[in-house]
Scaffold this motif. Structure first.
Motif, PDB file in Angstrom:
ATOM      1  N   ARG A   7      35.484  36.978  47.206  1.00 20.83           N
ATOM      2  CA  ARG A   7      34.779  37.667  45.821  1.00 20.83           C
ATOM      3  C   ARG A   7      35.343  39.128  45.529  1.00 20.83           C
ATOM      4  N   THR A   8      36.661  39.034  45.816  1.00 22.05           N
ATOM      5  CA  THR A   8      36.798  40.771  45.317  1.00 22.05           C
ATOM      6  C   THR A   8      37.943  40.934  44.599  1.00 22.05           C
ATOM      7  N   ALA A   9      38.141  42.007  43.189  1.00 26.73           N
ATOM      8  CA  ALA A   9      39.519  41.137  42.466  1.00 26.73           C
ATOM      9  C   ALA A   9      39.424  43.428  42.095  1.00 26.73           C
ATOM     10  N   LEU A  10      41.118  43.462  42.429  1.00 29.16           N
ATOM     11  CA  LEU A  10      41.201  44.935  42.363  1.00 29.16           C
ATOM     12  C   LEU A  10      42.869  44.853  40.925  1.00 29.16           C
ATOM     13  N   GLY A  49      43.196  39.284  50.939  1.00 23.68           N
ATOM     14  CA  GLY A  49      43.079  38.100  50.441  1.00 23.68           C
ATOM     15  C   GLY A  49      41.840  37.989  49.031  1.00 23.68           C
ATOM     16  N   SER A  50      41.956  39.751  48.374  1.00 26.04           N
ATOM     17  CA  SER A  50      41.625  39.565  47.725  1.00 26.04           C
ATOM     18  C   SER A  50      42.250  39.681  46.097  1.00 26.04           C
ATOM     19  N   VAL A  51      41.465  39.555  44.943  1.00 28.46           N
ATOM     20  CA  VAL A  51      42.840  39.073  44.103  1.00 28.46           C
ATOM     21  C   VAL A  51      43.053  40.486  43.351  1.00 28.46           C
ATOM     22  N   VAL A  52      44.211  40.370  43.019  1.00 26.09           N
ATOM     23  CA  VAL A  52      45.146  41.496  42.766  1.00 26.09           C
ATOM     24  C   VAL A  52      45.442  41.382  41.155  1.00 26.09           C
ATOM     25  N   THR A 115      40.669  40.314  25.717  1.00 23.75           N
ATOM     26  CA  THR A 115      41.278  39.432  26.667  1.00 23.75           C
ATOM     27  C   THR A 115      40.994  38.324  27.539  1.00 23.75           C
ATOM     28  N   HIS A 116      41.373  37.752  28.074  1.00 22.47           N
ATOM     29  CA  HIS A 116      40.919  36.200  28.857  1.00 22.47           C
ATOM     30  C   HIS A 116      40.762  37.366  29.720  1.00 22.47           C
ATOM     31  N   LEU A 121      38.098  36.070  35.764  1.00 20.89           N
ATOM     32  CA  LEU A 121      37.125  36.673  37.096  1.00 20.89           C
ATOM     33  C   LEU A 121      35.935  35.946  37.122  1.00 20.89           C
ATOM     34  N   ARG A 122      35.020  35.429  36.461  1.00 22.71           N
ATOM     35  CA  ARG A 122      34.509  34.200  36.554  1.00 22.71           C
ATOM     36  C   ARG A 122      35.079  33.039  36.901  1.00 22.71           C
ATOM     37  N   ARG A 123      36.214  32.408  36.816  1.00 27.00           N
ATOM     38  CA  ARG A 123      36.601  30.974  37.314  1.00 27.00           C
ATOM     39  C   ARG A 123      36.726  31.298  38.549  1.00 27.00           C
TER      40      ARG A 123
END
Length: 197
Positions: A7-10, A49-52, A115-116, A121-123
């Motif tokens: 649930r984390t994005a860098l 496993g976080s999103v970059v 931007t999108h 992030l919501r998706r």
């Protein structure tokens, strides 16, 4: 993987040659000093496993899409900065995008403006937005404030994986953001949160 990791994005913001290299037109003096910490943050996010998400500033060669305060960079035969397809718009050496990692192209301070990024992030179901890169008083601050305004449950800035023209500017902006509800973490804390047992 810790439950919080997916649930984390860098966000890695503007770590491009035209902002980072000493002879670049928009050089941020502290950019190269924070680069090793940005690299560490990216490695931590990937391992956990976080999103970059890579946030890249690009402009048209004419400069028609640049802010008014930067139009002079494109006038009188000048070549501008962060022009799409040029070396200046490329990520600084030491950073690279993996095939599965999203790239968001922006043309203003905030990574959210026109931007999108919010849709992405919501998706992905992101609840913790973590911001790194340059420069703190402009793009980092604008992005963090927009994330707060968009009601993400948690927004953090990595204090040592961001940079400003001076330490005084850096510390003042980190202080201001903290007063607005932005969490201030260093890369060690980010690592411990995502990877420590």
């Amino acid at each position: 993987m810790k439950p919080a990791a997916n649930r984390t994005a860098l966000l890695v913001v503007d770590m491009q040659n035209d902002f980072c290299l000493p002879d670049a037109p928009l050089c941020v003096k502290g950019a190269m000093n924070c680069l090793p910490k940005v690299i560490q943050a990216v490695e931590t996010a990937r391992r956990s496993g976080s999103v970059v998400i890579w946030v890249i500033r690009e402009h048209l060669p004419s400069g028609v899409d640049v802010e008014s305060c930067r139009r002079a960079l494109f006038e009188d035969g000048r070549k501008g900065a962060t022009v799409a397809g040029t070396d200046g718009a490329k990520l600084v050496e030491g950073l690279s995008v993996l095939d599965e990692e999203p790239v968001v192209i922006k043309r203003r301070w905030s990574a959210f403006f026109a931007t999108h990024l919010d849709l992405l992030l919501r998706r992905l179901g992101i609840e913790h937005v973590v911001v790194s890169g340059v420069q703190t008083p402009n793009c980092i601050r604008a992005t963090a404030y927009d994330a707060v305004a968009l009601d993400y449950p948690r927004v953090s800035v990595l204090s040592d994986a961001t940079a400003s023209s001076t330490d005084q500017v850096q510390q003042s902006n980190l202080y201001d953001m903290a007063q607005a509800g932005v969490g201030i973490l260093d890369v060690v804390s980010f690592h411990q949160e995502l990877l420590s047992p």
